[in-house]
Design a protein around this motif. Structure first.
Motif, short mmCIF file in Angstrom:
data_model
loop_
_atom_site.label_atom_id
_atom_site.label_comp_id
_atom_site.label_asym_id
_atom_site.label_seq_id
_atom_site.Cartn_x
_atom_site.Cartn_y
_atom_site.Cartn_z
N LEU A 22 63.28 120.07 46.46
CA LEU A 22 62.16 119.49 45.71
C LEU A 22 61.65 120.48 44.66
N LEU A 55 64.94 121.29 52.24
CA LEU A 55 64.27 120.22 51.48
C LEU A 55 63.26 120.83 50.50
N TRP A 56 62.53 121.83 50.98
CA TRP A 56 61.54 122.47 50.09
C TRP A 56 62.24 122.98 48.83
N ASP A 77 71.10 117.86 56.30
CA ASP A 77 69.77 118.34 56.70
C ASP A 77 68.71 117.83 55.73
N SER A 119 55.86 121.36 43.92
CA SER A 119 55.61 122.19 45.09
C SER A 119 54.46 123.17 44.85
N ARG A 143 62.09 129.10 53.88
CA ARG A 143 61.62 127.74 53.60
C ARG A 143 62.75 126.78 53.92
N SER A 144 62.41 125.53 54.07
CA SER A 144 63.43 124.55 54.45
C SER A 144 64.30 124.20 53.25
#
Lengths: 796, 205
Positions: free
Chosen positions: A672, A668-669, A739, A680, A665-666
């Motif tokens: 959050l 950012l994911w 990023d 999420s 997963r990124s």
């Protein structure tokens, strides 16, 4: 009189010949019951604390849906409960170790000491050797518990289950256990006035010796600060040490001392002789010898070598009867006394307690069978299993003992028998209401994880579905827990009222017993060689006859030092045979060239992972099971964990496995998701970790931790040099923070803990598909570069 | 053995030993026969089990079983098609294969839904239901993005986690999401691209 008994009888008589007659002069002494009262009080207080923390963490698993409950008008009436899943110090990951430690070492621990201090004095006809040591033991132990209660919620932990406490507390435990408790106990044996040691004492001896061995060897760590250390073991070997310890914490904290407790208090309360002396011998020795091997059954299908897993399973299967020996001896002691159950709450607690013991020790071997374990492992089945044992066996035996002791220690009648009966029924109902739904929850989730649909795909690919399904059972558990606590509260009240009716001054009855004179064997004098030879063969003949009848054991029972040595041999032999090959034979952990140490930032992230207790809900171990590799990716290899000090394989999946989380997963994911998991995944029950977005990473600490890891053999090379680690950590943190910022997330995360944690997660399980580094020592700590995968083993 | 008290107890349950500790006495009952037999049987079983699995040619390992399951799975799912090509035509034609779309949906839920949502509406990841794409111009670009990732790793590479066939049908599944209506679609990102071409006629290579 049976022939067996005649033999034992004459053996006894013979053993006495050639021994100086015992002195008949009586010695006068008193028992120290004040210390027993202290330990009993501590048992009740810490018991309530441990149970309540358990209730809180049970609530934390169901509360998120309540907090998020929204009425038609859009208001959230229960939002105020949100603190239970968002307060830094109260998250499940930090409180669960507090719960387990409180119940095992504070509640059960103090219960053991209550039993030991009361019964040992009476079985030895001697006051405890040193009142000072007794008091040092008591206050030392309570101090340790307070330290645990403060450090665990603050996130100071070694990250190994039931051995979380940081190194200074570990040192203190060793000192209090061996230096105060052990010394006091063994010296009391030495000054005893009873020639032979009763079976309860054998169990106490094995407990003290083995717990010391387990605690010291499992907790070996290199300090990296006053409240931070790294296990000297890594990966597979650390896992082996941990579960050798963990399983035997169950054996030698929750089983053997409680069997000793049972052997004293059960016949006392029932006023019946113990069912079988011979059974107690054979089950004692078989139990302590076999138990110590069983640890690896906690690691079935993991990266642990298959032979160790097999030993763990087989010794667990062989453990069934030795465990049941104690249960049989307990229950059959009540033969002819069953009618007493109707009006004696003490015996009722004991009978239900021993029954739970027999159920748990049947279930234990069952769960250790590999194919059963394949289903049960990582699920609530294990949780139900341990609660049957802890609430039923340890809890009820303790309660029974307390109700038996209270009138004797407070020298008055128990305030209310009726309340004790209410306690019994509430407790029994509470246990059933806890374990039955949790068994169902465990099996349900286990089956959902492995369910495939017609197309050959996972039927429940979304992990959270398998959690949401369990909510009704989790609610039922909360109810069961409430009932159990209600019962324990009644007991506390009952004890308080009993205590209030105590006499102004406790009577201290003066005991009388002759001192034990040392056994001095005077060699017999023979008139001729013929007579000597005849006597010699005669003795051999008798010895052979009696050996089978336990006469040899009778000799052992009067020699505490030998008993200690033989107990140590029994528990050390299995330990060495299992552990030494795992360390000595390299093929047990085949190395993987592309696996390199964590970067300084990733290591810092790992520290956060450990401190937050993520391992309490997330495993990092994908088993070679098709449904599991479908869900999480290729199965874990032993060589992937060689730099994991400590290992973080976990034992329960309340959340999904994270062994191959890296790159899935990124950034950012993740950010959050940490901020608010429900943002999420709506149905997630994970706590919020918003505080990680605020708290800063200490770069000086990063360098210190890297150096500590280097000291235990992690090849950090240049990284240990001044400034290098911090420099590397800053650079990598900036990359991640940038990023996140460019992907639309918040800015300014360069120096926050969450960035380190994300760096760690993004690394997990990725090394194996990277090309091996060109120069391992140099590239060791640099970020493993390159995406061109060698796809080793990832045969999808 | 002496004393009326001991004999009285002995009378109902067999002989009592002459031990006494703080008033606790012990019967000299033998260890129950069934106990010894079951204990013995557990030892015999253990020896046989260990020899069978670790010292004979008949045993098997969990890794063996796993490998067999893996083979069986690929045979069940992809046995009929072999290795799929990764070109436009192949991907487009998979969209009308309901079995493959079931498999791909499970793969999507397990691996992609975290960022793109179950219905493809997008969250941290882009909306897969609208006509705008960031790194895709043609349908085979879906396969490329799934394989190699994009946006500096924000979209991960699935090359080592999913087999080529799995990625082909996943690309087809993602392509099929275009034009569906998610519960809450994320705002469009990237640029609008031309509709997917028609799938080649069945049987056409």
């Amino acid at each position: 009189m049976s022939t067996a008994e005649a033999a034992v009888g004459t053996g006894e008589a013979r053993a006495q010949t050639g021994v100086r007659p015992e002195s008949t002069s009586m010695e006068r002494f008193t028992y120290d019951d004040a210390i027993v009262r202290k330990f009993m009080l501590a048992t009740v207080v810490w018991g309530l604390v441990g149970f309540v923390v358990g209730l809180v963490i049970a609530l934390q698993l169901v509360i998120p849906s309540v907090v998020n409950y929204t009425t038609a008008s859009g208001s959230r009436p229960f939002a105020f409960l949100g603190f239970l899943v968002s307060t830094e110090f109260l998250t499940f990951g930090r409180l669960r170790p507090l719960h387990t430690n409180a119940v095992i070492f504070a509640f059960a621990g103090n219960a053991i000491f209550t039993a030991v201090y009361y019964s040992t004095q009476r079985l030895c006809k001697a006051r405890m050797w040193s009142d000072t040591l007794s008091r040092l033991h008591f206050w030392g132990w309570q101090f340790i518990i307070v330290c645990a209660a403060l450090t665990l919620p603050l996130g100071f932990t070694q990250g190994k289950e039931y051995a979380e406490l940081e190194w200074p507390i570990d040192v203190l435990i060793a000192v209090v256990w061996l230096g105060f408790f052990g010394t006091n106990f063994f010296m009391t044996l030495k000054v005893r006035r009873e020639r032979h040691m009763y079976v309860a004492l054998w169990f106490y001896i094995a407990t003290i010796v083995t717990v010391a061995m387990l605690h010291v060897l499992n907790s070996l760590a290199i300090p990296a600060g006053w409240l931070k250390s790294y296990s000297v073991y890594a990966g597979v070997q650390d896992a082996m040490m941990q579960w050798w310890y963990g399983h035997n914490a169950v054996a030698f904290v929750l089983t053997t001392p409680f069997l000793g407790l049972m052997y004293y208090f059960m016949p006392k309360a029932a006023e019946r002789p113990v069912y079988s002396y011979r059974l107690s011998i054979v089950h004692f020795w078989s139990l302590i010898f076999v138990y110590i091997w069983a640890g690896p059954h906690h690691l079935h299908y993991t990266a642990l070598p298959a032979w160790a897993s097999t030993l763990g399973m087989l010794f667990s299967v062989m453990l069934w009867m030795p465990s049941w020996g104690g249960g049989i001896n307990g229950l059959l002691t009540l033969r002819g006394a069953w009618h007493k159950l109707t009006d004696d709450p003490v015996l009722r607690f004991f009978v239900v307690g021993v029954t739970f013991y027999m159920m748990s020790t049947f279930e234990g071997p069952l769960l250790s069978i590999k194919t059963v374990n394949m289903l049960s492992h990582y699920t609530d089945w294990t949780i139900a299993h341990v609660h049957g044992g802890a609430l039923g066996w340890n809890g009820f035996l303790t309660f029974g003992m307390i109700y038996w002791l209270a009138p004797r220690l407070f020298q008055t009648r128990l305030h209310s028998k009726k309340l004790a009966e209410w306690h019994f029924w509430l407790g029994t109902l509470g246990i059933l209401m806890y374990v039955v739904p949790i068994y169902i929850a465990g099996i349900t989730q286990g089956l959902m994880w492995r369910a495939f649909d017609k197309s050959g795909s996972l039927q429940f690919p979304d992990f959270v579905e398998t959690v949401t399904k369990l909510m009704p059972f989790y609610w039922a558990r909360v109810g069961g827990g409430v009932l159990f606590i209600l019962g324990a509260t009644l007991m506390a009240y009952n004890l308080l009222r009993t205590w209030m009716a105590r006499p102004a001054v406790y009577e201290e009855p003066v005991q009388e017993a002759p001192a034990l004179r040392p056994l001095v064997e005077t060699p017999p004098k023979f008139k001729s060689r013929l007579e000597a030879n005849t006597e010699f063969s005669h003795k051999g003949d008798i010895w052979l006859q009696k050996a089978a009848d336990g006469w040899w054991h009778r000799l052992l029972e009067r020699r505490p030092a030998k008993m200690i040595v033989w107990s140590l041999i029994a528990v050390a032999s299995g330990s060495l045979l299992e552990i030494v090959p795992l360390f000595a034979i390299r093929s047990n952990v085949p190395s993987i060239a592309s696996v390199t140490p964590y970067t300084p930032l990733e290591l810092a992230g790992r520290d956060v992972y450990v401190a937050e207790g993520c391992y309490n809900c997330h495993s990092q171990m994908i088993r070679p099971i098709w449904s599991e590799t479908k869900r999480y990716g290729d199965y874990s290899k032993p060589g992937e964990f060689v730099y994991d000090h400590p290992f973080q394989w976990g034992s329960r999946r309340i959340g999904p496995d994270l062994a191959r989380e890296g790159g899935q997963r990124s950034n950012l994911w993740h950010l959050l998701h940490f901020q608010d998991p429900r943002q999420s995944i709506t149905q997630s029950i994970m706590p919020s970790y918003a505080h990680l977005l605020e708290s800063r990473l200490d770069m000086g600490e990063v360098a210190r931790h890297v150096r500590a890891q280097a000291m235990i053999g992690v090849p950090y090379g240049e990284m240990v040099k001044e400034g290098k680690a911090a420099e590397s950590a800053r650079a990598q943190a900036k990359q991640i923070a940038d990023d996140i910022a460019t992907s639309g997330g918040p800015t300014g995360l360069e120096d926050k803990k969450v960035t380190a944690l994300i760096a760690y997660l993004q690394r997990l399980g990725t090394d194996i598909s990277k090309p091996p580094p060109a120069a391992p020592a140099e590239a060791g700590a640099s970020e493993g570069a390159g995406t061109a995968a060698s796809a080793d083993g990832a045969g999808h | 053995m002496s004393g009326g008290k001991h004999d009285a107890i002995a009378a109902d349950s067999g002989p009592v030993t002459d031990h006494e500790y703080d008033g606790i006495r012990e019967y000299d009952n033998p260890t129950p026969g069934w106990w010894k037999w079951v204990f013995g049987a557990s030892i015999v079983f253990s020896v046989l089990y260990a020899v069978f699995f670790h010292a004979s040619v008949y045993g098997w390992t969990v890794q063996d079983v796993w490998a067999r399951q893996q083979t069986a799975y690929y045979k069940q799912v992809f046995g009929a098609v072999g290795e799929l090509k990764t070109d436009e035509g192949t991907i487009l034609s998979q969209m009308s294969n309901p079995e493959f779309m079931d498999v791909a949906r499970a793969t999507f839920v397990a691996n992609c839904a975290a960022c793109h949502k179950r219905d493809g509406g997008g969250d941290v990841g882009v909306n897969l239901c609208d006509d705008s794409y960031k790194n895709v111009e043609k349908v085979e670009d879906l396969f490329k993005v799934i394989t190699d990732g994009a946006a500096n790793g924000a979209m991960p590479s699935w090359k080592t986690r999913l087999s080529s066939n799995e990625r082909v049908i996943l690309a087809a599944y993602v392509a099929s999401l275009r034009g569906t209506t998610p519960a809450a679609g994320k705002v469009a990102e990237g640029k609008v691209i031309a509709p997917w071409p028609k799938a080649p006629a069945p049987g056409a290579k």
